[in-house]
Scaffold this active site. Structure first.
Site, mmCIF file in Angstrom:
data_model
loop_
_atom_site.group_PDB
_atom_site.id
_atom_site.type_symbol
_atom_site.label_atom_id
_atom_site.label_comp_id
_atom_site.label_asym_id
_atom_site.label_seq_id
_atom_site.Cartn_x
_atom_site.Cartn_y
_atom_site.Cartn_z
ATOM 1 C CG HIS A 1 40.978 36.925 36.152
ATOM 2 N ND1 HIS A 1 41.768 37.862 37.143
ATOM 3 C CD2 HIS A 1 39.886 37.607 35.383
ATOM 4 C CE1 HIS A 1 41.191 38.839 36.860
ATOM 5 N NE2 HIS A 1 40.074 38.883 35.980
ATOM 6 C CG HIS B 1 38.328 37.806 40.016
ATOM 7 N ND1 HIS B 1 38.254 37.132 39.000
ATOM 8 C CD2 HIS B 1 38.146 38.881 39.814
ATOM 9 C CE1 HIS B 1 37.616 37.876 37.943
ATOM 10 N NE2 HIS B 1 37.523 39.184 38.491
ATOM 11 C CB CYS C 1 29.436 50.057 27.806
ATOM 12 S SG CYS C 1 30.297 48.517 27.360
ATOM 13 C CB CYS D 1 31.398 48.934 31.130
ATOM 14 S SG CYS D 1 32.479 49.086 30.028
ATOM 15 C CB CYS E 1 33.062 50.066 25.221
ATOM 16 S SG CYS E 1 33.830 49.124 26.603
ATOM 17 C CG HIS F 1 33.072 45.348 27.247
ATOM 18 N ND1 HIS F 1 33.325 46.288 28.069
ATOM 19 C CD2 HIS F 1 32.968 44.024 28.068
ATOM 20 C CE1 HIS F 1 33.215 45.862 29.431
ATOM 21 N NE2 HIS F 1 33.133 44.588 29.278
ATOM 22 C CE LYS G 1 41.404 45.164 30.294
ATOM 23 N NZ LYS G 1 40.344 46.052 29.970
ATOM 24 C CE LYS H 1 33.877 34.646 29.172
ATOM 25 N NZ LYS H 1 32.501 34.908 29.718
HETATM 26 N N1 MSP Z 1 31.812 43.951 41.613
HETATM 27 C C1 MSP Z 1 32.817 44.863 41.464
HETATM 28 C C2 MSP Z 1 33.144 45.544 42.742
HETATM 29 C C3 MSP Z 1 32.089 45.805 43.784
HETATM 30 S S1 MSP Z 1 32.758 46.123 45.294
HETATM 31 C C4 MSP Z 1 31.699 46.710 46.432
HETATM 32 C C5 MSP Z 1 34.059 44.589 40.912
HETATM 33 N N2 MSP Z 1 34.084 43.225 40.605
HETATM 34 S S2 MSP Z 1 35.348 42.641 39.469
HETATM 35 O O1 MSP Z 1 35.176 41.256 39.740
HETATM 36 O O2 MSP Z 1 35.578 43.112 38.260
HETATM 37 O O3 MSP Z 1 36.519 42.884 40.428
HETATM 38 C C6 MSP Z 1 36.812 42.703 41.725
HETATM 39 C C7 MSP Z 1 38.298 42.836 41.986
HETATM 40 O O4 MSP Z 1 39.429 42.120 41.271
HETATM 41 C C8 MSP Z 1 38.765 44.122 42.099
HETATM 42 O O5 MSP Z 1 39.401 44.550 43.365
HETATM 43 C C9 MSP Z 1 39.686 44.363 40.686
HETATM 44 O O6 MSP Z 1 40.609 45.357 41.047
HETATM 45 C C10 MSP Z 1 40.374 43.064 41.036
HETATM 46 N N3 MSP Z 1 40.803 42.633 39.650
HETATM 47 C C11 MSP Z 1 40.077 42.362 38.537
HETATM 48 N N4 MSP Z 1 40.877 42.133 37.562
HETATM 49 C C12 MSP Z 1 42.188 42.275 37.890
HETATM 50 C C13 MSP Z 1 43.610 42.225 37.347
HETATM 51 N N5 MSP Z 1 43.506 41.865 35.918
HETATM 52 N N6 MSP Z 1 44.649 42.491 38.071
HETATM 53 C C14 MSP Z 1 44.427 42.654 39.418
HETATM 54 N N7 MSP Z 1 43.209 42.718 39.879
HETATM 55 C C15 MSP Z 1 41.782 42.721 39.138
HETATM 56 O O7 MSP Z 1 34.873 45.402 40.340
#
Ligand code: MSP
Length: 486
Positions: free
Chosen positions: A22, A25, A132, A135, A149, A152, A302, A305
């Site tokens: 999304h 990411h 959880c 998480c 949680c 979730h 927030k 999904k």
């Molecule tokens: N798998 C772990 C990271 C391991 S690194 C050794 C993880 N993955 S994640 O897919 O949940 O998130 C990855 C990145 O996307 C993180 O930097 C996280 O902050 C970013 N984001 C996920 N959702 C986000 C928002 N809603 N807003 C901004 N960034 C977001 O954590």
């Protein structure tokens, strides 16, 4: 400068494969892409390594795979491919895409685990907690809302089990001084203070690095305890060095320590404390800088999904194209701040900045050069001073783009004030000279503008440079930024 300094290693976190990417990411990845391109421009392609990838082990993935009626490996193959597709659509130019299910990664993680154990940094103990599955971690009582949680909306499971622990305590004083001295820089300052606060409050107990096979069925076996699997953080954080082929790879030699690791604030503790501690335990230097961005909400909510409100970057690319999408994402939000995304702002900004701002300026200027000078602008020395470069290097992307846009506005105002169409209609040689000088200034500004945003929109940048540098300057036949259909 030594060769070791003339390189740039930048990473994103590896993304969980529970769903397609999304906009959150995408933000992390676009930031890293822009920085990588910026440094490639300075150091050359070979001297920059940009890493991204997917985090594919864990209970949550196993659960999702079962739901999808696929083996975990098949499931992760599919979701990981979706990340790659989106990055391709966004024209993200990474050097390597790592998957934690890569055989090479798994093999090196086993070596890392052995090293940590052999050097006495691990011990076994009882772990007791609320787990959880959503998480993929044990969570504390204080995090629960109505016994569930909140992320979730599910009741966590009570678990007591034997785990292996990492002796984090031992490293905290050293980590603290690395952060304070700036050896391990944390940007922005608020996040640095947050980490130092955690250390001072002694809110950082030793962390467990394994789980029973029952708790986490999908993961890397602990080499000395077949009943246990490696838990997420050792597996995941190691990716930043396994991708370089630690311990003996040429890339590892060349690129470690990382110059910038980009991540969101939700995973700050793991990167600013666990990761340096692991590296210290392996006798390796810490990354030079952690760049922490804020979390995005959508219309104040927030992204999730269940709410179905996540913005899919692929949809933005379909409307605006890859480069404009990247521009729109980086120009709206200051790096490091928590930001609210409003979908309707994208089209407003696209029209204002790109169609009516930059696109229109290129049209106006090239049209006049064609009309009044027959395309012959006669520029001897192209300017070398660009705009906003210091800002880009310091992660101030929105501010860098703001400076570039000031130049676009200045140029539009310059045209309105000097009325080149009147100068062009005049027979006086003074007016003709004035017109040529004005158009030369405008063409050189277009060159500066295009070169300055090269890291953000390389193709558009090159298109403009090609137009203004041509022997015979002509108005572009296709609009640089097409108007939206509705
Ligand atoms: N798998 C772990 C990271 C391991 S690194 C050794 C993880 N993955 S994640 O897919 O949940 O998130 C990855 C990145 O996307 C993180 O930097 C996280 O902050 C970013 N984001 C996920 N959702 C986000 C928002 N809603 N807003 C901004 N960034 C977001 O954590």
């Amino acid at each position: 400068m030594s060769d070791k300094l003339r390189k740039f290693y930048i990473t994103t976190p590896i993304y969980y494969v529970n769903d397609k990417p999304h906009i959150g990411h995408a933000y992390t990845t676009i930031v890293a892409d822009v920085l990588a391109r910026f440094h490639r421009g300075k150091l050359g392609r070979d001297q920059v390594f940009f890493l991204t990838g997917t985090d594919e082990h864990g209970a949550k993935v196993a659960e999702a795979a079962t739901k999808a009626n696929l083996s975990p490996q098949k499931f992760t193959d599919q979701v990981s491919a979706r990340f790659k597709d989106t990055w391709k659509n966004l024209a993200i130019d990474y050097n390597h895409f790592i998957r934690t299910t890569d055989a090479s990664h798994e093999k090196i993680v086993v070596e890392i685990l052995k090293k940590l154990k052999d050097s006495g940094h691990l011990y076994d103990g009882d772990y007791e907690g609320l787990y959880c599955v959503g998480c993929e971690r044990f969570i504390s009582e204080s995090e629960l809302v109505d016994g569930k949680c909140p992320d979730h909306n599910r009741v966590p499971e009570k678990l007591v089990e034997k785990n292996w622990f990492f002796n984090l305590q031992k490293f905290l004083p050293k980590i603290k001084s690395a952060i304070e001295s700036g050896g391990l820089a944390i940007y922005p300052q608020t996040r640095k203070n947050e980490v130092l606060g955690l250390i001072d409050k002694q809110a950082l107990p030793d962390f467990s690095i394994s789980r029973s096979k029952q708790a986490v069925p999908w993961g890397i076996d602990l080499p000395w305890d077949k009943d246990q699997k490696t838990y997420v953080w050792v597996d995941a954080l190691s990716n930043y060095i396994t991708a370089l082929d630690y311990p003996k790879g040429k890339d590892f030699e060349k690129f470690w320590p990382a110059d910038v690791q980009v991540l969101g604030l939700d995973i700050l503790k793991f990167h600013a404390v666990y990761w340096p501690a692991m590296l210290m335990a392996l006798d390796l230097p810490s990354p030079k800088k952690l760049a922490i961005h804020g979390y995005f909400t959508i219309d104040g909510k927030k992204m999730s999904k269940s709410l179905g409100n996540a913005i899919d970057p692929d949809d933005l690319v379909k409307i605006y194209g890859a480069e404009a999408t990247k521009y729109l994402i980086l120009s709206q939000f200051s790096f490091g701040q928590e930001s609210d995304i409003k979908v309707e702002d994208f089209s407003v900004k696209y029209n204002a900045d790109l169609v009516n701002g930059l696109g229109n300026l290129v049209n106006r200027v090239t049209n006049m050069v064609e009309k009044y000078l027959a395309g012959d602008i006669d520029i001897k020395n192209w300017p070398s001073d660009l705009v906003g470069q210091e800002e880009i290097g310091n992660l101030r992307f929105k501010e860098a783009l703001g400076l570039i846009w000031q130049l676009i506005q200045k140029d539009n105002a310059l045209i309105d004030e000097n009325k080149p169409w009147q100068l062009g209609a005049s027979e006086s040689s003074g007016d003709k000279a004035k017109l040529k000088k004005l158009l030369q200034e405008l063409i050189m500004d277009l060159y500066i503008i295009a070169k300055s945003f090269q890291a953000f929109m390389p193709m558009k940048s090159q298109a403009i440079v090609d137009i203004v540098e041509a022997k015979n300057v002509q108005k572009p036949t296709e609009p640089l930024f097409p108007r939206l259909n509705n």
